[in-house]
Write an enzyme that holds these catalytic residues in place. Structure first.
Site, PDB file in Angstrom:
ATOM      1  N   LYS A   7       1.732  -7.563   0.774  1.00 22.13           N
ATOM      2  CA  LYS A   7       1.829  -8.398  -0.440  1.00 22.13           C
ATOM      3  C   LYS A   7       2.908  -9.459   0.018  1.00 22.13           C
ATOM      4  CE  LYS A   7       0.959  -9.441  -4.858  1.00 22.13           C
ATOM      5  NZ  LYS A   7      -0.376  -9.942  -5.303  1.00 22.13           N
TER       6      LYS A   7
ATOM      7  N   ASP B 106      -7.368   6.309  -2.759  1.00 18.33           N
ATOM      8  CA  ASP B 106      -7.961   6.896  -3.761  1.00 18.33           C
ATOM      9  C   ASP B 106      -9.148   6.033  -4.128  1.00 18.33           C
ATOM     10  OD1 ASP B 106      -6.134   9.160  -4.236  1.00 18.33           O
ATOM     11  OD2 ASP B 106      -6.193   8.934  -6.198  1.00 18.33           O
TER      12      ASP B 106
HETATM   13 MG    MG Z   1      -2.367   9.903  -3.804  1.00 17.24          MG
END
Ligand code: MG
Ligand code: IPM
Length: 356
Positions: free
Chosen positions: A191, A251
């Protein structure tokens, strides 16, 4: 020489899935794998045993071992404990104490499970991404941190995002080395448009890339990376990123495959010693029911054989055995679909052993 493996089942479904992975290791032992396995509690189980999520004996065992196989940590009953003794601290403590700074999180779509993804088949078929997540620095460990009281009496929470050049360089080298063994494409996620710390991250990645002229390095802001992962994930081969961005993006990448129950991970130190665990968590809602998918843990054993024990042929055998049981149509509840044969945790483990 006999290799020592620390087996840390942890909480929730941890003990059940680890039992199946141990079956696989026991089988390989009869085929000549020279290992010794020692079990110890960690997470909530560690807290119950000793008042600490990472008991001293467990840490000592992990330090004295060549590799660590971990199930999962956490559960409802420990959620109200002070943050310093919550099960997650056991995991974070192992990562920090053993300096397991390089976390490899593959997201692979098995062709047998193509329908499991919520994305269109053409977007995800053949997907094979590896996220390299920095695991012992960044905002997870930065000081100062805490919750303080301001002069006006209001509380203020604060954490610190810090990376030194050497920390960025070592995770960079780890990622470039892996990229060299794969498609030679590395995307560094930061970022840098907002955070100075990741501006430095980008600068160091550029510097390291000079030593890897064959690898094509690109940079992407994390918000865009999240979007690109669900828009066109096959543009990625290896991604490297900070601790927290890696937590979130891994994830996301895992779910592209629709079957988080299939994905293993490795956390490595500078010498190839590692901790191996499934990406999914402790799933307390299904614990003790013999329904969890043990394949991510079994595939974590394959990663352990490949990265820490240098038993490449045995790692290949496990991965082939997993493909084989999927080809047979065997499915645990999380990946079950019409026309397939639903099996329990232990039946799946037995099937993998037979396929071996
Ligand atoms: Mg995690
Ligand atoms: C992970 C988990 C952990 C993390 C938690 C359980 C501390 O989400 O391994 O991704 O945030 O690193």
């Amino acid at each position: 020489m006999t290799k020592k493996i620390a087996v840390l089942p942890g909480d929730g479904i941890g003990p059940e899935i680890i039992a199946e992975a141990v079956k696989v290791l026991e089988h390989l032992r009869t085929d000549g794998l020279d290992i010794e396995m020692n079990e110890a509690p960690v997470g909530g189980a560690g807290y119950e045993a000793s008042g600490k999520p990472l008991p001293d004996d467990t840490l000592a065992l992990a330090k004295a071992s060549d590799a660590i196989l971990l199930g999962a940590v956490g559960g409802y009953q420990w959620e109200s404990l002070d943050i310093s003794v919550r099960p997650e601290k056991g995991l974070l403590g192992l990562r920090a104490e053993l300096e397991l700074f390089s976390n490899l999180r593959p997201a692979i779509l098995y062709k047998q499970l193509a329908d499991a993804s919520t994305l269109k088949p053409e977007v995800v078929s053949g997907l094979d991404i590896l996220i390299v997540r920095e695991l012992t620095g960044g905002i997870y460990f930065g000081q100062p941190r805490g919750i303080r009281i301001l002069e006006n009496g209001e509380k203020q929470g604060f954490n610190t995002l810090v990376y030194s050049e050497s920390e960025i360089e070592r995770i960079g080298r780890s990622a470039f080395d892996i990229a060299m063994k794969r498609g030679k494409k590395l995307c560094s996620v930061d970022k840098a448009n907002v955070l100075e710390c990741t501006e430095l991250w980008r600068e160091v990645m550029e510097r390291v890339s000079k030593d890897y002229p064959e690898v094509e390095l690109s940079h992407m802001y994390v918000d865009n990376a999240a979007m690109q992962l669900v828009r066109a994930p096959k543009q990625f081969d290896v991604m490297v990123t900070t601790n927290m961005f890696g937590d979130i993006l891994s994830d996301c990448a895992a779910m592209l495959t629709g079957s988080i129950g299939m994905l293993p991970s490795a956390s490595l130190d500078a010498n190839g010693k590692g901790m191996y665990e499934p990406i999914h968590g402790s799933a307390p809602d299904i614990a003790g029911k013999n329904v969890a998918n043990p394949l991510a843990t079994i595939l974590s054993v394959a990663m352990m054989l490949r990265y820490s024990l240098n038993e490449i042929a045995m790692a290949d055998r496990i991965e082939k055995a997993v493909e084989n049981v999927l080809d047979q149509g065997l499915r645990t509840a999380d990946i079950d679909s019409e026309g397939m044969q639903k099996v329990s945790t232990s039946e799946m483990g037995d099937a993998v052993v037979s396929a071996l």
